[in-house]
Design a protein around this motif. Structure first.
Motif, PDB file in Angstrom:
ATOM      1  N   TRP A 217       0.837  -1.210   0.000  1.00  0.00           N
ATOM      2  CA  TRP A 217       0.000   0.000   0.000  1.00  0.00           C
ATOM      3  C   TRP A 217       0.869   1.257   0.000  1.00  0.00           C
ATOM      4  O   TRP A 217       0.599   2.198  -0.761  1.00  0.00           O
ATOM      5  N   ASP A 218       1.888   1.270   0.819  1.00  0.00           N
ATOM      6  CA  ASP A 218       2.791   2.436   0.859  1.00  0.00           C
ATOM      7  C   ASP A 218       3.457   2.646  -0.498  1.00  0.00           C
ATOM      8  O   ASP A 218       3.602   3.785  -0.962  1.00  0.00           O
ATOM      9  N   ARG A 219       3.835   1.538  -1.125  1.00  0.00           N
ATOM     10  CA  ARG A 219       4.492   1.634  -2.432  1.00  0.00           C
ATOM     11  C   ARG A 219       3.513   2.173  -3.478  1.00  0.00           C
ATOM     12  O   ARG A 219       3.878   3.018  -4.300  1.00  0.00           O
ATOM     13  N   PHE A 220       2.264   1.712  -3.430  1.00  0.00           N
ATOM     14  CA  PHE A 220       1.254   2.191  -4.369  1.00  0.00           C
ATOM     15  C   PHE A 220       1.035   3.693  -4.216  1.00  0.00           C
ATOM     16  O   PHE A 220       0.978   4.428  -5.204  1.00  0.00           O
ATOM     17  N   ILE A 221       0.910   4.164  -2.969  1.00  0.00           N
ATOM     18  CA  ILE A 221       0.687   5.588  -2.735  1.00  0.00           C
ATOM     19  C   ILE A 221       1.874   6.408  -3.256  1.00  0.00           C
ATOM     20  O   ILE A 221       1.699   7.456  -3.901  1.00  0.00           O
ATOM     21  N   GLY A 222       3.072   5.921  -3.005  1.00  0.00           N
ATOM     22  CA  GLY A 222       4.255   6.629  -3.493  1.00  0.00           C
ATOM     23  C   GLY A 222       4.291   6.706  -5.007  1.00  0.00           C
ATOM     24  O   GLY A 222       4.602   7.764  -5.580  1.00  0.00           O
ATOM     25  N   GLU A 223       3.945   5.591  -5.669  1.00  0.00           N
ATOM     26  CA  GLU A 223       3.946   5.575  -7.124  1.00  0.00           C
ATOM     27  C   GLU A 223       2.846   6.471  -7.682  1.00  0.00           C
ATOM     28  O   GLU A 223       3.053   7.171  -8.685  1.00  0.00           O
ATOM     29  N   TYR A 224       1.692   6.474  -7.032  1.00  0.00           N
ATOM     30  CA  TYR A 224       0.600   7.312  -7.521  1.00  0.00           C
ATOM     31  C   TYR A 224       0.947   8.787  -7.370  1.00  0.00           C
ATOM     32  O   TYR A 224       0.626   9.603  -8.234  1.00  0.00           O
ATOM     33  N   LYS A 225       1.605   9.137  -6.280  1.00  0.00           N
ATOM     34  CA  LYS A 225       2.022  10.526  -6.095  1.00  0.00           C
ATOM     35  C   LYS A 225       2.961  10.961  -7.209  1.00  0.00           C
ATOM     36  O   LYS A 225       2.894  12.096  -7.685  1.00  0.00           O
ATOM     37  N   GLN A 226       3.841  10.048  -7.638  1.00  0.00           N
ATOM     38  CA  GLN A 226       4.731  10.358  -8.747  1.00  0.00           C
ATOM     39  C   GLN A 226       3.938  10.626 -10.023  1.00  0.00           C
ATOM     40  O   GLN A 226       4.243  11.563 -10.774  1.00  0.00           O
ATOM     41  N   ALA A 227       2.930   9.789 -10.258  1.00  0.00           N
ATOM     42  CA  ALA A 227       2.118   9.969 -11.457  1.00  0.00           C
ATOM     43  C   ALA A 227       1.336  11.282 -11.402  1.00  0.00           C
ATOM     44  O   ALA A 227       1.192  11.979 -12.406  1.00  0.00           O
ATOM     45  N   VAL A 228       0.820  11.628 -10.218  1.00  0.00           N
ATOM     46  CA  VAL A 228       0.096  12.894 -10.054  1.00  0.00           C
ATOM     47  C   VAL A 228       1.040  14.070 -10.296  1.00  0.00           C
ATOM     48  O   VAL A 228       0.684  15.047 -10.971  1.00  0.00           O
ATOM     49  N   ALA A 229       2.229  13.973  -9.740  1.00  0.00           N
ATOM     50  CA  ALA A 229       3.217  15.044  -9.944  1.00  0.00           C
ATOM     51  C   ALA A 229       3.524  15.206 -11.427  1.00  0.00           C
ATOM     52  O   ALA A 229       3.650  16.331 -11.936  1.00  0.00           O
ATOM     53  N   PHE A 230       3.638  14.083 -12.128  1.00  0.00           N
ATOM     54  CA  PHE A 230       3.859  14.131 -13.576  1.00  0.00           C
ATOM     55  C   PHE A 230       2.720  14.873 -14.262  1.00  0.00           C
ATOM     56  O   PHE A 230       2.940  15.745 -15.113  1.00  0.00           O
ATOM     57  N   SER A 231       1.466  14.524 -13.904  1.00  0.00           N
ATOM     58  CA  SER A 231       0.302  15.134 -14.544  1.00  0.00           C
ATOM     59  C   SER A 231       0.273  16.640 -14.321  1.00  0.00           C
ATOM     60  O   SER A 231      -0.070  17.415 -15.228  1.00  0.00           O
ATOM     61  N   LEU A 232       0.617  17.074 -13.105  1.00  0.00           N
ATOM     62  CA  LEU A 232       0.577  18.492 -12.782  1.00  0.00           C
ATOM     63  C   LEU A 232       1.712  19.261 -13.470  1.00  0.00           C
ATOM     64  O   LEU A 232       1.546  20.421 -13.855  1.00  0.00           O
ATOM     65  N   GLN A 233       2.848  18.616 -13.624  1.00  0.00           N
ATOM     66  CA  GLN A 233       3.991  19.280 -14.243  1.00  0.00           C
ATOM     67  C   GLN A 233       3.912  19.284 -15.768  1.00  0.00           C
ATOM     68  O   GLN A 233       4.507  20.142 -16.421  1.00  0.00           O
ATOM     69  N   HIS A 234       3.187  18.328 -16.335  1.00  0.00           N
ATOM     70  CA  HIS A 234       3.117  18.205 -17.794  1.00  0.00           C
ATOM     71  C   HIS A 234       1.646  18.163 -18.219  1.00  0.00           C
ATOM     72  O   HIS A 234       1.181  17.169 -18.780  1.00  0.00           O
ATOM     73  N   ARG A 235       0.943  19.264 -17.985  1.00  0.00           N
ATOM     74  CA  ARG A 235      -0.494  19.289 -18.286  1.00  0.00           C
ATOM     75  C   ARG A 235      -0.766  19.089 -19.771  1.00  0.00           C
ATOM     76  O   ARG A 235      -1.703  18.387 -20.153  1.00  0.00           O
ATOM     77  N   ALA A 236       0.045  19.729 -20.619  1.00  0.00           N
ATOM     78  CA  ALA A 236      -0.161  19.576 -22.061  1.00  0.00           C
ATOM     79  C   ALA A 236       0.029  18.119 -22.476  1.00  0.00           C
ATOM     80  O   ALA A 236      -0.759  17.571 -23.271  1.00  0.00           O
ATOM     81  N   GLY A 237       1.061  17.474 -21.937  1.00  0.00           N
ATOM     82  CA  GLY A 237       1.287  16.069 -22.252  1.00  0.00           C
ATOM     83  C   GLY A 237       0.155  15.191 -21.764  1.00  0.00           C
ATOM     84  O   GLY A 237      -0.259  14.251 -22.455  1.00  0.00           O
ATOM     85  N   MET A 238      -0.366  15.497 -20.576  1.00  0.00           N
ATOM     86  CA  MET A 238      -1.472  14.710 -20.036  1.00  0.00           C
ATOM     87  C   MET A 238      -2.726  14.860 -20.893  1.00  0.00           C
ATOM     88  O   MET A 238      -3.448  13.889 -21.128  1.00  0.00           O
ATOM     89  N   VAL A 239      -2.981  16.074 -21.371  1.00  0.00           N
ATOM     90  CA  VAL A 239      -4.125  16.293 -22.260  1.00  0.00           C
ATOM     91  C   VAL A 239      -3.959  15.465 -23.534  1.00  0.00           C
ATOM     92  O   VAL A 239      -4.908  14.828 -24.012  1.00  0.00           O
ATOM     93  N   GLN A 240      -2.742  15.460 -24.082  1.00  0.00           N
ATOM     94  CA  GLN A 240      -2.480  14.662 -25.281  1.00  0.00           C
ATOM     95  C   GLN A 240      -2.725  13.177 -25.011  1.00  0.00           C
ATOM     96  O   GLN A 240      -3.332  12.475 -25.839  1.00  0.00           O
ATOM     97  N   ILE A 241      -2.269  12.701 -23.876  1.00  0.00           N
ATOM     98  CA  ILE A 241      -2.439  11.289 -23.539  1.00  0.00           C
ATOM     99  C   ILE A 241      -3.914  10.926 -23.418  1.00  0.00           C
ATOM    100  O   ILE A 241      -4.364   9.887 -23.921  1.00  0.00           O
ATOM    101  N   VAL A 242      -4.692  11.786 -22.767  1.00  0.00           N
ATOM    102  CA  VAL A 242      -6.125  11.510 -22.606  1.00  0.00           C
ATOM    103  C   VAL A 242      -6.828  11.528 -23.966  1.00  0.00           C
ATOM    104  O   VAL A 242      -7.691  10.686 -24.247  1.00  0.00           O
ATOM    105  N   LEU A 243      -6.469  12.467 -24.834  1.00  0.00           N
ATOM    106  CA  LEU A 243      -7.073  12.516 -26.167  1.00  0.00           C
ATOM    107  C   LEU A 243      -6.744  11.259 -26.959  1.00  0.00           C
ATOM    108  O   LEU A 243      -7.613  10.689 -27.636  1.00  0.00           O
ATOM    109  N   VAL A 244      -5.497  10.819 -26.882  1.00  0.00           N
ATOM    110  CA  VAL A 244      -5.117   9.574 -27.561  1.00  0.00           C
ATOM    111  C   VAL A 244      -5.876   8.396 -26.964  1.00  0.00           C
ATOM    112  O   VAL A 244      -6.292   7.478 -27.680  1.00  0.00           O
TER     113      VAL A 244
END
Length: 351
Positions: A217-244
């Motif tokens: 569980w701790d590992r999952f939370i840590g990994e998810y936080k990384q993914a959230v940080a990615f989404s917030l730092q690369h909003r344009a990339g995240m929009v592209q990924i969702v559109l794809v």
């Protein structure tokens, strides 16, 4: 070498799962009253629509590959198309052979680590793809519930109930994900409380298992936080990924309509059949069998018999091959190619 040996060993073990799903298909063939004309029906399939169905399946593979590429690019580990495609197909292969598609991401992480991408980065990339896929599929499911919910209920009460359960589970996952963005500590504490309760009930005599559950569980939370940080730092990339992801989901769901038209039918509109297929996919997503076997085939029969009539068996076989068995065949090729390359890399280092 350890990576490849592990993958190879698991691959051949899981091939047995394919035999299970093939047995399910054989069961449908044996007991379907229209099996006598199956060869004649398959020969009459329109080649143009069959090619269209194949292109939709290939676009589905390409969409996942492009999402992987975009995420890797934004994580500063750009990947060429052929590497991204191999990683994608390895994920599809192991997802198809494991219950709840649980094996795909772990093996992708192993494969990416074997090519020098650290585990944290690999996990973040895959979780971003996972989030985007479920956002797209949930949106399709919601649209289907609004416009085709009554049709689904009329065609199959069982599939309607399964869809409702699956959709609620998707919403729960999405809601938990959003809550992790705004109140991560709340989710973290709640999760540990649930883990502790389950551990005390199911693992009272094995405290080591409880510790492993907490660690997971701790590992999952840590990994998810990384993914959230990615989404917030690369909003344009995240929009592209969702559109794809929307394109990928649409291509995957469109295979059914192409098969329908290929068999000579045209009464049902493309939006209706695509939305119904989306609701079917959501309804069987949490069936704990590889490829959601039995539920997927049974759901197709329950939902589309009215539209395919006596051609339902042929339609199901073509659709299932393009959306499941083709994934396994191409994925196995990717596993073997990547294993051969891994052996070469080891040989080069040793030499």
């Amino acid at each position: 070498m350890v990576y490849w040996c592990s993958m190879k060993k698991q691959a051949w073990k899981r091939i047995l799962v394919v035999l299970l799903t093939l047995a399910v298909l054989v069961g449908f063939v044996v007991f379907d009253k229209d099996v006598g004309n199956i060869a004649e029906v398959l020969q009459s399939v329109s080649p143009h629509w069959l090619v269209g169905a194949l292109l939709c399946a290939l676009l589905y593979f390409l969409g996942d590959t492009l999402m992987y590429q975009i995420a890797c690019r934004d994580m500063q580990v750009p990947q060429p198309l052929h590497e991204a495609l191999i990683t994608t197909m390895i994920g599809f292969f192991y997802s198809a052979l494991t219950p709840l598609s649980s094996g795909g991401q772990p093996f992708q992480v192993l494969q990416m680590r074997g090519r020098g991408i650290n585990v944290g980065t690999a996990t973040s990339v895959l979780m971003v793809k996972f989030m985007a896929w479920h956002i797209a599929l949930s949106c399709v499911g919601l649209t289907g519930a609004v416009f085709c919910g009554g049709t689904l209920l009329q065609e199959s009460t069982t599939m309607f109930v399964l869809f409702c359960i699956g959709f609620l589970l998707h919403l729960f996952c999405a809601g938990t994900g959003l809550l992790l963005m705004v109140r991560p500590q709340l989710v973290y504490r709640a999760g540990r409380a649930v883990v502790g309760f389950v551990g005390r009930v199911a693992c009272r005599r094995r405290p080591d298992r409880i510790d492993r559950m907490y660690a997971a569980w701790d590992r999952f939370i840590g990994e998810y936080k990384q993914a959230v940080a990615f989404s917030l730092q690369h909003r344009a990339g995240m929009v592209q990924i969702v559109l794809v992801a929307f394109v990928e989901v649409t291509a995957y769901l469109s295979v059914t309509y192409c098969v329908y038209r290929g068999l000579g039918f045209s009464e049902v509109t493309y939006p209706t059949m695509t939305l119904l297929q989306g609701m079917l996919s959501i309804g069987v997503a949490f069936v704990p069998l590889p490829g959601a076997s039995i539920a997927t085939e049974g759901g197709f029969y329950a939902l589309f018999t009215t539209y395919f009539g006596d051609f339902r068996l042929a339609g199901m076989l073509v659709w299932r091959f393009l959306t499941y068995y083709l994934v396994i065949l191409l994925g196995l090729v990717a596993v073997l190619v990547d294993g051969f390359r891994a052996d070469r890399r080891v040989g080069a280092r040793e030499g």
